[in-house]
Design an enzyme around this catalytic site. Structure first.
Site, PDB file in Angstrom:
ATOM      1  N   THR A  95       0.830  -1.199   0.000  1.00 22.42           N
ATOM      2  CA  THR A  95       0.000   0.000   0.000  1.00 22.42           C
ATOM      3  C   THR A  95       0.871   1.259   0.000  1.00 22.42           C
ATOM      4  OG1 THR A  95      -0.139  -0.048   2.417  1.00 22.42           O
ATOM      5  CG2 THR A  95      -1.922  -1.114   1.198  1.00 22.42           C
ATOM      6  N   LYS A 124       6.889   1.467   3.282  1.00 23.73           N
ATOM      7  CA  LYS A 124       7.726   1.870   4.415  1.00 23.73           C
ATOM      8  C   LYS A 124       6.942   2.399   5.613  1.00 23.73           C
ATOM      9  CE  LYS A 124      10.164   4.691   1.800  1.00 23.73           C
ATOM     10  NZ  LYS A 124       9.919   4.250   0.409  1.00 23.73           N
ATOM     11  N   GLY A 206      10.146  11.156 -15.905  1.00 27.27           N
ATOM     12  CA  GLY A 206       9.344  10.300 -15.037  1.00 27.27           C
ATOM     13  C   GLY A 206      10.100   9.764 -13.838  1.00 27.27           C
ATOM     14  N   GLU A 209       8.629  12.812  -8.989  1.00 25.62           N
ATOM     15  CA  GLU A 209       7.191  13.062  -8.937  1.00 25.62           C
ATOM     16  C   GLU A 209       6.911  14.543  -9.192  1.00 25.62           C
ATOM     17  OE1 GLU A 209       4.949  10.756  -8.511  1.00 25.62           O
ATOM     18  OE2 GLU A 209       6.259   9.076  -7.969  1.00 25.62           O
ATOM     19  N   ASP A 220      12.728  10.457   2.247  1.00 24.89           N
ATOM     20  CA  ASP A 220      12.763   9.060   1.810  1.00 24.89           C
ATOM     21  C   ASP A 220      14.057   8.388   2.272  1.00 24.89           C
ATOM     22  OD1 ASP A 220      11.779   6.780  -0.026  1.00 24.89           O
ATOM     23  OD2 ASP A 220      13.774   7.196  -0.822  1.00 24.89           O
ATOM     24  N   LYS A 224      14.641   5.157   5.059  1.00 24.73           N
ATOM     25  CA  LYS A 224      15.420   3.954   4.752  1.00 24.73           C
ATOM     26  C   LYS A 224      16.559   3.738   5.741  1.00 24.73           C
ATOM     27  CE  LYS A 224      14.158   4.124  -0.122  1.00 24.73           C
ATOM     28  NZ  LYS A 224      14.525   4.585  -1.479  1.00 24.73           N
TER      29      LYS A 224
END
Length: 338
Positions: A95, A124, A206, A209, A220, A224
């Site tokens: 999700t 995550k 691409g 975003e 992000d 991680k």
């Protein structure tokens, strides 16, 4: 031959690539691992589809993302808890990441653990929010949580720490863990571009975003390194424990000054032991020529472990693509069987 029933939560690009991988390599997996993997349920944003005998992957992998409709089962809970005789063996959690609450992934994972399922998570959010709690639940239930796909997708960051460095003392971890920010910095360096032009190029290709904040502001990468730190150092840290700086302030002039000395700017996520505590940080750093991370270009990623017994271990590469994340999820499932 072993049989393993899989339930997938979330049907975005990674889940779709995962189903494609299962469909394309079904016979190879049977031959090589003596295991047949069957997808019995897929939970979408508005409902789910389910077949205890296994869904037809030739049809499922052709469905557009987000197209899973409502069936007789309204939720994951209805399937794994209300109908335990029909539950799966493994939950593959895909999700969208929700860093504020971890939902809906957090509830899906808890429900699956309660139903004695193992977990493979690519998402995550729930792990960043509650990894120590979830690992404790899994341990009490005798189940496993694998999440290499959430810690840089195809780059085997967690695997190296857990398996290749087993028994060694990890002193620090440094990594380029976000392919989008690395593409932007590489474009600035090699194309002599401003940050704004490099970001525009990433969006046109691409890679970035429309709203790239999660990547360029370092969040992000912070997620991680947090998962790696809590998993490998057995800590209970949160995002609030990480000092995070993004790449927005790196200028074309900064790039040119670094290149004079053969150096490069990289967004580095790090976890380092300092006396009795672990310090986590994400920030742009100037990488010297002797550091192997200087060779990480474009959307590739890299990780550097400093260990007491084995010295320096470095791994570079890993496709920044949903297919790479899907392959990481498949690898985790295979390692569960092993």
């Amino acid at each position: 031959m072993k049989q393993r029933k899989i339930v997938i939560t979330g049907y975005g690009t990674v889940a779709k690539e995962f189903v494609e991988l299962l469909y394309r390599k079904k016979e190879a997996f049977i031959e090589q691992y003596h295991t047949e993997y069957t997808v019995i349920g897929v939970v979408g944003s508005i409902g789910m589809i389910y077949d205890p005998e296994g869904l037809d992957l030739s049809i499922l992998h052709g469905l557009p993302t987000g197209s899973i409709g409502i069936s007789q089962y309204a939720s994951m809970k209805d399937l794994v808890l209300e109908s335990p005789s029909m539950k799966g063996d493994i939950l593959v959690e895909c999700t969208p990441t929700n860093l504020e609450t971890g939902e809906p992934a957090l509830s899906y994972i808890k429900q699956a653990l309660e139903a004695n399922m193992d977990i493979v998570s690519v998402s995550k959010g729930a792990l960043v929010h509650s990894l120590p709690e979830l690992l404790a639940i899994a341990k009490a239930k005798g189940r496993y949580i694998k999440y290499s796909g959430a810690t840089a997708a195809a780059l085997p960051t967690l695997d190296i720490g857990e398996f290749s460095l087993a028994g060694s003392t990890i002193q620090s971890i440094k990594g380029i863990l976000n392919g989008t920010s690395n593409f932007i910095l590489t474009s600035m360096s090699e194309g002599n571009l401003t940050f704004e032009k490099a970001l525009q190029l990433a969006q046109e290709n691409g890679i970035a975003e429309k709203n790239p904040d999660l990547d360029i502001k370092g969040l992000d990468s912070a997620c991680k390194i947090l998962l790696l730190a809590n998993g490998l150092f057995h800590t209970n840290l949160t995002l609030e424990d990480i000092v995070v700086d993004g790449i927005e302030k790196v200028t074309k002039a900064d790039m040119q000054r670094a290149k004079i000395n053969g150096c490069e700017w990289k967004l580095i996520a790090s976890a380092k032991k300092q006396r009795d505590r672990l310090v986590l940080q994400v920030k742009p750093e100037i990488i010297p020529p002797e550091n192997p991370l200087i060779h990480v270009k474009g959307t590739n990623k890299g990780i550097l472990f400093e260990t007491e017994e084995m010295g320096t271990i470095c791994c570079v590469g890993g496709a920044s693509h949903p297919k790479g994340a899907a392959a990481a999820a498949m690898k985790d499932i295979i390692n569960l069987i092993r």
